[in-house]
Design an enzyme around this catalytic site. Structure first.
Site, PDB file in Angstrom:
ATOM      1  N   LYS A 111       0.786  -1.079  -0.024  1.00 17.15           N
ATOM      2  CA  LYS A 111       0.031  -0.004   0.086  1.00 17.15           C
ATOM      3  C   LYS A 111       0.903   1.412   0.084  1.00 17.15           C
ATOM      4  CE  LYS A 111      -4.424  -1.659   1.196  1.00 17.15           C
ATOM      5  NZ  LYS A 111      -5.756  -1.320   1.857  1.00 17.15           N
ATOM      6  N   LYS A 194      -6.315  -7.494  -7.792  1.00 16.42           N
ATOM      7  CA  LYS A 194      -7.344  -7.772  -7.255  1.00 16.42           C
ATOM      8  C   LYS A 194      -8.331  -6.731  -7.381  1.00 16.42           C
ATOM      9  CE  LYS A 194      -7.408  -6.153  -2.486  1.00 16.42           C
ATOM     10  NZ  LYS A 194      -7.964  -6.568  -1.114  1.00 16.42           N
ATOM     11  N   LYS A 197     -11.733  -1.289  -4.207  1.00 15.04           N
ATOM     12  CA  LYS A 197     -12.433  -0.145  -4.113  1.00 15.04           C
ATOM     13  C   LYS A 197     -11.741   1.141  -4.482  1.00 15.04           C
ATOM     14  CE  LYS A 197     -14.515  -1.626   0.400  1.00 15.04           C
ATOM     15  NZ  LYS A 197     -13.107  -1.826   1.159  1.00 15.04           N
TER      16      LYS A 197
HETATM   17  N1  AQP Z   1     -11.135  -8.676  -4.738  1.00 12.66           N
HETATM   18  C1  AQP Z   1     -11.554  -9.399  -3.624  1.00 12.66           C
HETATM   19  N2  AQP Z   1     -11.749 -10.706  -3.889  1.00 12.66           N
HETATM   20  C2  AQP Z   1     -12.227 -11.163  -2.761  1.00 12.66           C
HETATM   21  N3  AQP Z   1     -12.394 -10.730  -1.253  1.00 12.66           N
HETATM   22  C3  AQP Z   1     -11.919  -9.304  -1.281  1.00 12.66           C
HETATM   23  N4  AQP Z   1     -12.022  -8.331  -0.301  1.00 12.66           N
HETATM   24  C4  AQP Z   1     -11.615  -7.182  -0.849  1.00 12.66           C
HETATM   25  N5  AQP Z   1     -11.539  -7.376  -1.906  1.00 12.66           N
HETATM   26  C5  AQP Z   1     -11.554  -8.487  -2.461  1.00 12.66           C
HETATM   27  C6  AQP Z   1     -12.316  -8.829   1.022  1.00 12.66           C
HETATM   28  O1  AQP Z   1     -13.410  -7.923   1.441  1.00 12.66           O
HETATM   29  C7  AQP Z   1     -13.154  -7.819   3.070  1.00 12.66           C
HETATM   30  C8  AQP Z   1     -13.195  -6.298   3.237  1.00 12.66           C
HETATM   31  O2  AQP Z   1     -12.389  -5.706   2.616  1.00 12.66           O
HETATM   32  P1  AQP Z   1     -11.655  -4.466   3.120  1.00 12.66           P
HETATM   33  O3  AQP Z   1     -12.796  -3.201   2.878  1.00 12.66           O
HETATM   34  O4  AQP Z   1     -11.287  -4.570   4.634  1.00 12.66           O
HETATM   35  O5  AQP Z   1     -10.316  -3.886   2.432  1.00 12.66           O
HETATM   36  P2  AQP Z   1      -9.657  -4.305   1.186  1.00 12.66           P
HETATM   37  O6  AQP Z   1      -9.315  -6.060   1.325  1.00 12.66           O
HETATM   38  O7  AQP Z   1      -8.235  -3.647   1.361  1.00 12.66           O
HETATM   39  O8  AQP Z   1     -10.391  -4.354   0.193  1.00 12.66           O
HETATM   40  P3  AQP Z   1     -10.452  -3.176  -1.197  1.00 12.66           P
HETATM   41  O9  AQP Z   1     -11.783  -3.325  -1.629  1.00 12.66           O
HETATM   42  O10 AQP Z   1      -9.467  -3.602  -2.098  1.00 12.66           O
HETATM   43  O11 AQP Z   1     -10.204  -1.804  -0.324  1.00 12.66           O
HETATM   44  P4  AQP Z   1      -9.168  -0.638  -0.628  1.00 12.66           P
HETATM   45  O12 AQP Z   1      -9.124  -0.643  -2.067  1.00 12.66           O
HETATM   46  O13 AQP Z   1      -9.491   0.389   0.176  1.00 12.66           O
HETATM   47  O14 AQP Z   1      -7.729  -1.383  -0.162  1.00 12.66           O
HETATM   48  C9  AQP Z   1     -12.041  -8.503   3.309  1.00 12.66           C
HETATM   49  O15 AQP Z   1     -12.388  -9.791   3.919  1.00 12.66           O
HETATM   50  C10 AQP Z   1     -11.386  -8.791   2.028  1.00 12.66           C
HETATM   51  O16 AQP Z   1     -10.453  -9.815   2.168  1.00 12.66           O
END
Ligand code: AQP
Length: 332
Positions: A111, A194, A197
């Protein structure tokens, strides 16, 4: 008693990856565990968030959890900032965890990227806050994806060091809860990244708030290759984008990738994408309708968070008091 803690960051639009990889599984947990589902806004601000968007995203994630089928009466749904003990315990864990442990965390490296010197201290200490989230409720189990395994290990190390330093067995060592074949949804534009968001390209993800037309358009524009679909999942090796679309189809239909390919083997992507779009709209539509309805009823959503925060505070209070006593903080 088996207790679960899970979190989602209100960092942008809730997407298909969050749903298939996490939220859908959480819906099934509520029957067997006492569950806390937390909108982790303190984690969100480790990267810059516009205040109005943070508020809107907090409501959107809450609406998404409820719309997906998580019962806010049976479980506790709340936003992290409203239970001050998360920050309090995280500070204590900042003093328990060692620099060397945090230096090994791969998510920080990913990150922070090339601009490590400019990353917030919060982003670096993020795993200590995550340990606090879990241990504040003395959760026994944590649903974790592949990317969070290292953080859960750190949580266990922090719990063990705290117990050892203060000669206590106060914190249980939480166990990971792993669901069968993990669904990892990748970006529609790059099968090696992946779905996320915070990806600047909206075409890279299917948002839970996208209309049927938007879903169909994004799937149609998703990157693929020129080869026809193979007859087994093994034939998808080295074809990240194709594997991702087949994986999404399989997850939505709750079958294996091999089963999906039995149906589409030898075909090109045009027909497959059309059917994938129809399936996605059929499966997500009812959840999306309910989510939109809830997002229009902010009074109800805010009340759910208020009620959840009160119940979470009641659970957190005895833990933090006992931790203070163990450490030797004089109660004034
Ligand atoms: N692409 C993905 N495939 C499967 N699972 C996913 N999760 C996130 N992206 C995927 C799972 O969703 C839960 C919540 O995630 P989070 O909001 O805590 O943060 P993250 O994993 O960092 O998700 P994002 O969407 O990628 O957010 P940003 O862009 O802010 O970093 C977790 O259980 C995660 O595993």
């Amino acid at each position: 008693m088996k207790r679960i803690f899970s979190g989602v960051q209100p960092t942008g639009n809730l997407h298909l990856g969050n749903y298939l990889g996490a939220i859908r599984n959480w819906v099934n947990l509520q029957n067997d565990y006492e569950c806390l589902f937390c909108v982790v806004d303190l984690h969100a601000i480790t990267m810059w968030q516009e205040p109005d968007e943070l508020r809107a995203n907090t409501r959107e994630v809450t609406a998404g959890l409820i719309a997906a089928g998580i019962d806010p009466k049976k479980n506790i749904i709340f936003n992290q900032s409203q239970v001050a003990a998360h920050a309090e315990l995280a500070w204590i864990f900042n003093c328990v965890a060692r620099m060397g442990w945090l230096n090994r965390m791969t998510q920080f490296k990913e990150k922070a990227g090339k601009h490590k010197e400019n990353a917030s201290i919060g982003l670096y200490a993020y795993p200590n806050l995550m340990a606090a989230d879990i241990l504040l409720y003395r959760a026994t189990h944590v649903p974790v994806g592949e990317d969070q395994k290292q953080h859960l290990e750190l949580t266990r190390d922090i719990a063990a060091k705290f117990n050892n330093d203060f000669a206590t067995d106060f914190f249980p060592l939480p166990e990971p809860l792993i669901f069968g074949e993990a669904t990892r949804v990748m970006s529609l534009k790059d099968g090696t990244k992946k779905m996320s968001k915070s990806d600047p390209s909206d075409l890279s993800r299917i948002n839970m708030t996208d209309s049927a037309e938007e879903i169909a358009k994004k799937i149609k524009k998703a990157r693929t290759d020129a080869e026809p679909l193979p007859d087994t999942a093994k034939g998808l090796e080295g074809r990240a984008e194709a594997a991702n679309l087949v994986g999404i189809y399989a997850a939505l239909d709750e079958v294996s990738s091999d089963e999906v390919l039995q149906q589409f083997a030898g075909q090109g992507f045009a027909g497959f994408k059309q059917q994938l779009a129809d399936l996605a709209v059929a499966k997500l539509g009812p959840i999306q309708d309910e989510m939109r309805r809830l997002m229009g009823d902010t009074t109800h959503v805010d009340q759910v968070l208020k009620d959840g925060s009160e119940r979470a505070r009641e659970l957190a209070e005895p833990t933090i008091r006992e931790v203070q006593d163990i450490i030797g903080f004089l109660r004034a």
